[in-house]
Design a protein around this motif. Structure first.
Motif, PDB file in Angstrom:
ATOM      1  N   ARG A  38      -6.129  -5.046  -2.525  1.00 53.10           N
ATOM      2  CA  ARG A  38      -4.933  -5.015  -1.685  1.00 53.10           C
ATOM      3  C   ARG A  38      -4.227  -3.671  -1.827  1.00 53.10           C
ATOM      4  NH1 ARG A  38      -0.850  -9.724  -2.710  1.00 53.10           N
ATOM      5  NH2 ARG A  38      -0.527  -8.566  -4.653  1.00 53.10           N
ATOM      6  N   GLU A  39      -4.112  -3.172  -3.060  1.00 48.23           N
ATOM      7  CA  GLU A  39      -3.495  -1.857  -3.242  1.00 48.23           C
ATOM      8  C   GLU A  39      -4.335  -0.752  -2.605  1.00 48.23           C
ATOM      9  OE1 GLU A  39      -2.065   1.343  -6.655  1.00 48.23           O
ATOM     10  OE2 GLU A  39      -2.457  -0.737  -7.243  1.00 48.23           O
ATOM     11  N   MET A  40      -5.659  -0.837  -2.727  1.00 49.45           N
ATOM     12  CA  MET A  40      -6.516   0.160  -2.092  1.00 49.45           C
ATOM     13  C   MET A  40      -6.291   0.193  -0.587  1.00 49.45           C
ATOM     14  SD  MET A  40     -10.163  -0.293  -4.108  1.00 49.45           S
ATOM     15  CE  MET A  40     -10.995   0.950  -3.099  1.00 49.45           C
ATOM     16  N   SER A  41      -6.193  -0.983   0.035  1.00 51.78           N
ATOM     17  CA  SER A  41      -5.988  -1.033   1.490  1.00 51.78           C
ATOM     18  C   SER A  41      -4.670  -0.367   1.872  1.00 51.78           C
ATOM     19  CB  SER A  41      -6.025  -2.478   1.984  1.00 51.78           C
ATOM     20  OG  SER A  41      -4.887  -3.217   1.570  1.00 51.78           O
ATOM     21  N   GLU A  42      -3.630  -0.576   1.053  1.00 51.54           N
ATOM     22  CA  GLU A  42      -2.337   0.049   1.338  1.00 51.54           C
ATOM     23  C   GLU A  42      -2.427   1.566   1.221  1.00 51.54           C
ATOM     24  OE1 GLU A  42       0.040  -1.990  -1.492  1.00 51.54           O
ATOM     25  OE2 GLU A  42       0.210  -3.825  -0.284  1.00 51.54           O
ATOM     26  N   ARG A  43      -3.177   2.049   0.250  1.00 53.89           N
ATOM     27  CA  ARG A  43      -3.345   3.496   0.097  1.00 53.89           C
ATOM     28  C   ARG A  43      -4.126   4.095   1.268  1.00 53.89           C
ATOM     29  NH1 ARG A  43      -2.578   6.150  -4.936  1.00 53.89           N
ATOM     30  NH2 ARG A  43      -1.383   4.833  -6.365  1.00 53.89           N
ATOM     31  N   PHE A  44      -5.172   3.415   1.704  1.00 61.39           N
ATOM     32  CA  PHE A  44      -5.909   3.906   2.866  1.00 61.39           C
ATOM     33  C   PHE A  44      -5.002   3.988   4.091  1.00 61.39           C
ATOM     34  CE2 PHE A  44     -10.030   2.458   0.806  1.00 61.39           C
ATOM     35  CZ  PHE A  44     -10.616   3.719   0.782  1.00 61.39           C
ATOM     36  N   LEU A  45      -4.153   2.982   4.272  1.00 60.77           N
ATOM     37  CA  LEU A  45      -3.256   2.981   5.422  1.00 60.77           C
ATOM     38  C   LEU A  45      -2.193   4.079   5.331  1.00 60.77           C
ATOM     39  CD1 LEU A  45      -2.842  -0.858   5.924  1.00 60.77           C
ATOM     40  CD2 LEU A  45      -3.929   0.740   7.502  1.00 60.77           C
ATOM     41  N   ARG A  46      -1.930   4.582   4.142  1.00 61.84           N
ATOM     42  CA  ARG A  46      -1.010   5.711   3.967  1.00 61.84           C
ATOM     43  C   ARG A  46      -1.735   7.057   4.041  1.00 61.84           C
ATOM     44  NH1 ARG A  46       0.904   2.670  -0.529  1.00 61.84           N
ATOM     45  NH2 ARG A  46       0.224   4.312  -1.992  1.00 61.84           N
ATOM     46  N   GLY A  47      -3.020   7.025   4.373  1.00 57.06           N
ATOM     47  CA  GLY A  47      -3.777   8.271   4.499  1.00 57.06           C
ATOM     48  C   GLY A  47      -4.560   8.650   3.265  1.00 57.06           C
ATOM     49  N   GLY A  48      -4.676   7.731   2.311  1.00 59.17           N
ATOM     50  CA  GLY A  48      -5.416   8.019   1.093  1.00 59.17           C
ATOM     51  C   GLY A  48      -6.915   8.080   1.324  1.00 59.17           C
ATOM     52  N   ARG A  49      -7.589   8.727   0.384  1.00 61.35           N
ATOM     53  CA  ARG A  49      -9.049   8.852   0.423  1.00 61.35           C
ATOM     54  C   ARG A  49      -9.634   8.314  -0.877  1.00 61.35           C
ATOM     55  NH1 ARG A  49      -8.500  15.158   0.753  1.00 61.35           N
ATOM     56  NH2 ARG A  49      -7.039  14.461  -0.858  1.00 61.35           N
ATOM     57  N   LEU A  50     -10.886   7.905  -0.801  1.00 63.99           N
ATOM     58  CA  LEU A  50     -11.623   7.531  -2.002  1.00 63.99           C
ATOM     59  C   LEU A  50     -12.420   8.747  -2.459  1.00 63.99           C
ATOM     60  CD1 LEU A  50     -12.776   5.587  -4.089  1.00 63.99           C
ATOM     61  CD2 LEU A  50     -14.397   4.787  -2.369  1.00 63.99           C
ATOM     62  N   LEU A  51     -12.125   9.226  -3.664  1.00 63.88           N
ATOM     63  CA  LEU A  51     -12.784  10.401  -4.227  1.00 63.88           C
ATOM     64  C   LEU A  51     -13.602   9.937  -5.429  1.00 63.88           C
ATOM     65  CD1 LEU A  51      -9.705  12.816  -4.145  1.00 63.88           C
ATOM     66  CD2 LEU A  51     -11.432  12.432  -2.361  1.00 63.88           C
ATOM     67  N   ALA A  52     -14.924  10.078  -5.336  1.00 67.06           N
ATOM     68  CA  ALA A  52     -15.817   9.510  -6.346  1.00 67.06           C
ATOM     69  C   ALA A  52     -16.666  10.594  -6.985  1.00 67.06           C
ATOM     70  CB  ALA A  52     -16.704   8.448  -5.709  1.00 67.06           C
ATOM     71  N   PHE A  53     -17.050  10.365  -8.244  1.00 66.54           N
ATOM     72  CA  PHE A  53     -17.897  11.340  -8.927  1.00 66.54           C
ATOM     73  C   PHE A  53     -18.534  10.717 -10.158  1.00 66.54           C
ATOM     74  CE2 PHE A  53     -13.415  11.915  -9.973  1.00 66.54           C
ATOM     75  CZ  PHE A  53     -13.390  11.734 -11.356  1.00 66.54           C
TER      76      PHE A  53
END
Length: 394
Positions: A38-53
């Motif tokens: 749920r928090e991830m979805s809110e971050r995506f809706l605020r323009g967030g990105r998933l940065l993986a490594f």
């Protein structure tokens, strides 16, 4: 020397042992995962990105989670921004990180100090951080096994679960109505309008259902195809003894599995011997040149024509069993007398029907994430069995 029957029994045992470990973890963590999504979805809706490594084999997890979010496998899903930063993750994070971003670091069961240091630098900048594994950040995951292969398989189920569940919350929050095309993933959610706070328990239950589906598929593979997997490993071992190498290839998420399989061969767990292997999916310049100048159908064929030598083994990974570029490469491998292996989904598709794989290993499902998760178990136990054979224990 152990018999083929004994090898098959060992493979069945190792496959089945994974189920209890993975089920126990998700039973414990399902509700927490639902809240995290749920928090991830809110971050995506605020323009967030998933940065993986990650590093070594764990960089392929970053590749895989990136392609899952950017190129959704379910028709109609929106692309969500994700990047694999593995090539230079610390400076890359310093250059592009924003407070609304989600940062995901992958490593072996004992953790990776460089990955953990990068996550520690991102967390104070308000990013949401996943330590996979680790003991600090927004979601610190304590490793549930010291076995690197089982650990990685569990992590793959973990990020597939994140992808599936984020879309449920994302669509609820954005559309303010029923789940639409997510309904077949979570049928009971499509009946009425709900607030995201009201569906956490239902989503948690559905996460456990998905993991149980995975268990059923892995059990079926163990009980019905352990002999086939053992025979495939023995045939591969014979070709390697004659100076051959593995040539592995796949598309999308299967490309990352091909890369992982190769890295498990050349950069294996401690105590393992290395095995010569290459991934045709790990060549972006070749792939894009061939796709642009000739067409996507030949991206593996032309590479295989250049790389194949006598006694090599061609391993095609296709969740559908019918990817045309995989079919064409296996056809060429057959013409050249290579041993051919197919890691396939659905009913084995065209590759199985046309007998293009000397050893088809089929995960009988039509849902791509579940196929990929169990295919990972299949190629990991092949790698384990090759180690047994290399040490002369079978």
């Amino acid at each position: 020397m152990e018999t083929a029957c004994t090898l098959a029994a060992q493979i069945e045992e190792r496959l089945l042992a994974r189920n209890e470990i993975i089920e126990e973890f998700f039973s414990r963590e399902a509700r927490h995962l639902a809240e995290v999504c749920r928090e991830m979805s809110e971050r995506f809706l605020r323009g967030g990105r998933l940065l993986a490594f990650g590093r070594g084999p764990y960089a392929t997890d970053a590749q895989h989670v990136s392609v899952e979010f950017v190129h959704p496998v379910i028709v109609g899903k929106r692309a969500l921004p994700a990047l694999d930063l593995s090539m230079a993750f610390q400076p890359w994070l310093e250059a592009i990180l924003q407070p609304q971003d989600i940062v995901m670091g992958f490593g072996p069961p004992e953790g990776d100090p460089e990955v953990l240091a990068a996550l520690a630098s991102a967390h104070p900048r308000s990013a949401m951080t996943f330590a996979l594994p680790g003991d600090q950040g927004s979601y610190p995951l304590k490793a549930i096994t010291s076995d690197p292969f089982i650990h990685q398989e569990m992590i793959e189920i973990f990020y597939h679960t994140l992808w599936e569940t984020v879309h449920v919350f994302f669509e609820h929050r954005e559309l303010g109505q029923d789940v639409g095309q997510s309904e077949f993933l979570y049928p009971f959610l499509g009946q009425k309008k709900q607030e995201t706070t009201d569906i956490v328990e239902d989503v948690a239950a559905s996460i456990q259902m998905k993991v149980h589906d995975d268990t059923l598929l892995r059990t079926k593979l163990a009980t019905e195809q352990s002999e086939q997997i053992a025979a495939a490993a023995q045939a591969i071992h014979k070709y390697l003894l004659q100076g051959g190498k593995l040539i592995i290839f796949g598309n999308g998420g299967s490309a990352t599995d091909a890369n992982d399989f190769v890295l498990d061969c050349i950069l294996p767990p401690s105590g393992y011997q290395s095995i010569p292997a290459i991934s045709l999916s790990m060549e972006p310049a070749n792939i894009t040149a061939l796709a642009n100048d000739v067409g996507t159908d030949v991206i593996f064929l032309r590479q295989l024509m250049a790389q194949a030598q006598p006694h090599d083994v061609a391993i095609g990974i296709s969740t559908s069993g019918g990817s045309h570029n995989i079919v064409m490469a296996l056809e060429e491998a057959r013409k050249r007398g290579l041993l051919t292996i197919g890691l396939l989904g659905y009913d084995g598709g065209e590759i199985y029907r046309r007998n293009l794989a000397d050893f088809p290993i089929i995960v009988g499902s039509d849902y791509i994430p579940r196929i990929q998760e169990v295919q990972a178990s299949a190629y990991h136990v092949i790698r384990e069995t090759l180690e047994v054979l290399n040490r002369g224990k079978a």
